[in-house]
Design a protein around this motif. Structure first.
Motif, mmCIF file in Angstrom:
data_model
loop_
_atom_site.group_PDB
_atom_site.id
_atom_site.type_symbol
_atom_site.label_atom_id
_atom_site.label_comp_id
_atom_site.label_asym_id
_atom_site.label_seq_id
_atom_site.Cartn_x
_atom_site.Cartn_y
_atom_site.Cartn_z
ATOM 1 N N ARG A 329 -6.256 29.505 4.649
ATOM 2 C CA ARG A 329 -5.279 29.009 5.622
ATOM 3 C C ARG A 329 -5.664 27.642 6.173
ATOM 4 O O ARG A 329 -4.819 26.934 6.739
ATOM 5 C CB ARG A 329 -5.134 30.007 6.769
ATOM 6 N N LYS A 332 -4.262 24.595 3.094
ATOM 7 C CA LYS A 332 -3.000 25.006 2.480
ATOM 8 C C LYS A 332 -2.511 24.030 1.423
ATOM 9 O O LYS A 332 -1.658 24.381 0.599
ATOM 10 C CB LYS A 332 -1.942 25.212 3.564
ATOM 11 N N ILE A 335 -2.895 25.542 -2.026
ATOM 12 C CA ILE A 335 -2.242 26.799 -2.396
ATOM 13 C C ILE A 335 -1.420 26.656 -3.676
ATOM 14 O O ILE A 335 -1.473 27.517 -4.567
ATOM 15 C CB ILE A 335 -1.368 27.316 -1.234
ATOM 16 N N TYR A 368 2.512 31.692 4.471
ATOM 17 C CA TYR A 368 1.724 32.901 4.711
ATOM 18 C C TYR A 368 0.297 32.518 5.103
ATOM 19 O O TYR A 368 -0.232 31.495 4.671
ATOM 20 C CB TYR A 368 1.731 33.757 3.444
ATOM 21 N N TRP A 370 -2.609 34.276 4.590
ATOM 22 C CA TRP A 370 -3.615 34.694 3.629
ATOM 23 C C TRP A 370 -4.896 35.245 4.253
ATOM 24 O O TRP A 370 -5.967 34.649 4.123
ATOM 25 C CB TRP A 370 -3.952 33.537 2.665
ATOM 26 N N ASN A 373 -7.466 35.569 1.724
ATOM 27 C CA ASN A 373 -7.891 34.312 1.132
ATOM 28 C C ASN A 373 -7.531 34.194 -0.354
ATOM 29 O O ASN A 373 -6.515 34.721 -0.779
ATOM 30 C CB ASN A 373 -9.388 34.095 1.380
ATOM 31 N N GLU A 376 -6.736 37.312 -2.425
ATOM 32 C CA GLU A 376 -5.420 37.906 -2.191
ATOM 33 C C GLU A 376 -4.347 37.146 -2.957
ATOM 34 O O GLU A 376 -3.440 37.751 -3.545
ATOM 35 C CB GLU A 376 -5.100 37.910 -0.689
ATOM 36 N N LEU A 377 -4.455 35.827 -2.975
ATOM 37 C CA LEU A 377 -3.490 35.020 -3.719
ATOM 38 C C LEU A 377 -3.577 35.340 -5.215
ATOM 39 O O LEU A 377 -2.550 35.495 -5.891
ATOM 40 C CB LEU A 377 -3.761 33.534 -3.478
#
Length: 457
Positions: A329, A332, A335, A368, A370, A373, A376-377
């Motif tokens: 987070r 970002k 991402i 989001y 996360w 982190n 999870e992505l």
């Protein structure tokens, strides 16, 4: 290595009674056995399947007692599989023959008719050695891959945000030194990946990188796992076992979740780091170890030191250099790069090249927070590909709601994701646990443990 988990035994003997007796005894112990009466089939069998241990008779011609055939076939086995662990069997107790066999590469030598306890102990010792050798070879291959062809770039540490550029520069500066490193960061930020990159850019890159998850080892096994034990040191110690410190000699040892180390073990670890020697349980002989220690934790060790739960002097030893990983987070801008990377990898793995992320998807992913982190992505991208249908990327995994529903974080926690991903992998493979485990990137027994944890039948 637990026999019931992975141990495959090949038994080679021209006596059908011996083959039957050995097979029945070993299968009672949950070993997976293959029997072979004709040694001329050894090459073809080894080309089709690998074995964790091989029991090889020394004499195949009727009336033969010299053992030359056994030595011949031992050589053939070693040529076909240099890492084969072979236990020789003979009905004739010739000491010189035993010496020749060991010098030719055999692991052990037993007499027929054998004592079941002796045969069992010999096989377990062989499996332990096979596991240790395989583990070192595996980690050497991994770190070579991480280092890349020129050995200069930390592989797969993705991101071009200011935070990640700073992290990569820090790794490049720290790695060539031999200083102990403590990596701090939340779960899922990639602490082990950073540890592997430090090793891959170090002078120890050609040696083993061994990882130990301190949170997964029962407290009663800490000392044995780290420092090893001698045969007979305690109930169940049926063979000598080197600890992780010995196995990582000349390489790097990564202690993940080091904050879980009990105080008693903290004292012993401090002694090892100060003296650079380890003492196996039950042994009076200290063994020198030369390694680099890399540790990681998501806990506040300074707070634990103040409360007395973590030794301050050990903390000083561990954190000669401190590397702090930013949560997803906080970066970002990375991402999109990460999401596309994980998506492309999953598309190749599952044969779905038509799937793509759209602008709305990327916006939702950026919105989001996360909590899990990068891990999870990654799980979300893999799950989206697995559950995709008719060329459409699955954008609403079961139970998680919409990707842009950032207010309901609980529905996107790691355990929910893991449970649903396991169910999807099992469905994709029609309940075949072995293939599902392969798709998930874990071994079969790890998948069984997770299935038990989540009540998945």
């Amino acid at each position: 290595m637990a026999p019931s988990e992975t141990a495959r035994i090949l038994i080679i003997d021209d006596d059908p009674d011996v083959l039957l007796t050995a097979r029945i005894f070993l299968e009672q112990l949950d070993f997976l056995t293959t029997t072979l009466s004709d040694p001329h089939r050894i090459d073809s069998v080894l080309r089709k399947q690998s074995f964790d241990a091989i029991l090889l008779d020394m004499n195949f011609r009727r009336g033969s007692t010299e053992g030359k055939e056994g030595l011949f076939w031992l050589k053939r086995i070693r040529e076909e599989d240099p890492g084969a662990v072979v236990i020789l069997m003979t009905a004739y107790g010739d000491v010189e023959l035993a010496v020749q066999g060991i010098r030719a590469g055999a692991f052990d030598f037993i007499l027929k008719p054998w004592q079941n306890a002796k045969l069992h102990a010999s096989i377990l010792s062989a499996l332990r050695m096979r596991q240790a050798d395989g583990e070192k070879d595996h980690y050497k291959r991994v770190v070579r891959g991480l280092a890349g062809e020129n050995g200069s770039d930390p592989e797969l540490i993705l991101g071009d945000s200011p935070e990640m550029r700073k992290l990569k520069e820090q790794i490049r500066i720290v790695a060539p030194t031999d200083a102990n490193v403590l990596i701090l960061g939340e779960n899922g930020t990639g602490k082990e990946l950073v540890a592997r990159s430090v090793h891959a850019l170090s002078g120890r890159k050609e040696e083993a990188f061994l990882s130990v998850d301190m949170g997964a080892i029962p407290e009663t096994l800490f000392e044995s796992e780290l420092f090893g034990h001698q045969k007979g040191a305690f109930t169940g110690a049926i063979a000598d076992k080197p600890g992780r410190f010995e196995l990582a000699h000349r390489g790097s040892l990564f202690l993940d979740e080091v904050g879980n180390l009990p105080l008693t073990m903290q004292t012993k670890l401090l002694t090892v780091l100060e003296q650079r020697t380890v003492l196996r349980i039950g042994s009076g002989t200290a063994r020198n170890v030369d390694l680099r220690l890399i540790s990681a934790t998501n806990q506040d060790l300074n707070a634990q030191a103040r409360s007395g739960d973590f030794r301050q002097d050990l903390l000083y030893r561990l954190n000669t250099i401190e590397i702090i990983l930013p949560p997803l987070r906080a970066r970002k801008d990375d991402i999109e790069l990460l999401a596309r990377h994980f998506l492309e990898r999953a598309k190749r793995k599952y044969g779905k090249p038509e799937l793509n992320l759209g602008a709305r998807d990327l916006k939702a992913l950026r919105q989001y927070d996360w909590p899990g982190n990068v891990r999870e992505l990654q799980n979300m991208m893999v799950r989206a590909v697995i559950l995709s249908n008719r060329g459409q990327l699955h954008r609403a995994p079961p139970g998680t709601g919409r990707w842009n529903n950032t207010r309901h974080k609980a529905s996107l926690n790691l355990e929910d994701n893991e449970r649903e991903l396991i169910q999807a992998a099992l469905m994709q493979n029609r309940g075949n646990v072995t293939r599902a485990a392969t798709d998930l990137g874990i071994d079969r027994n790890a998948l069984y443990r997770r299935m038990k944890k989540y009540g998945i039948q």
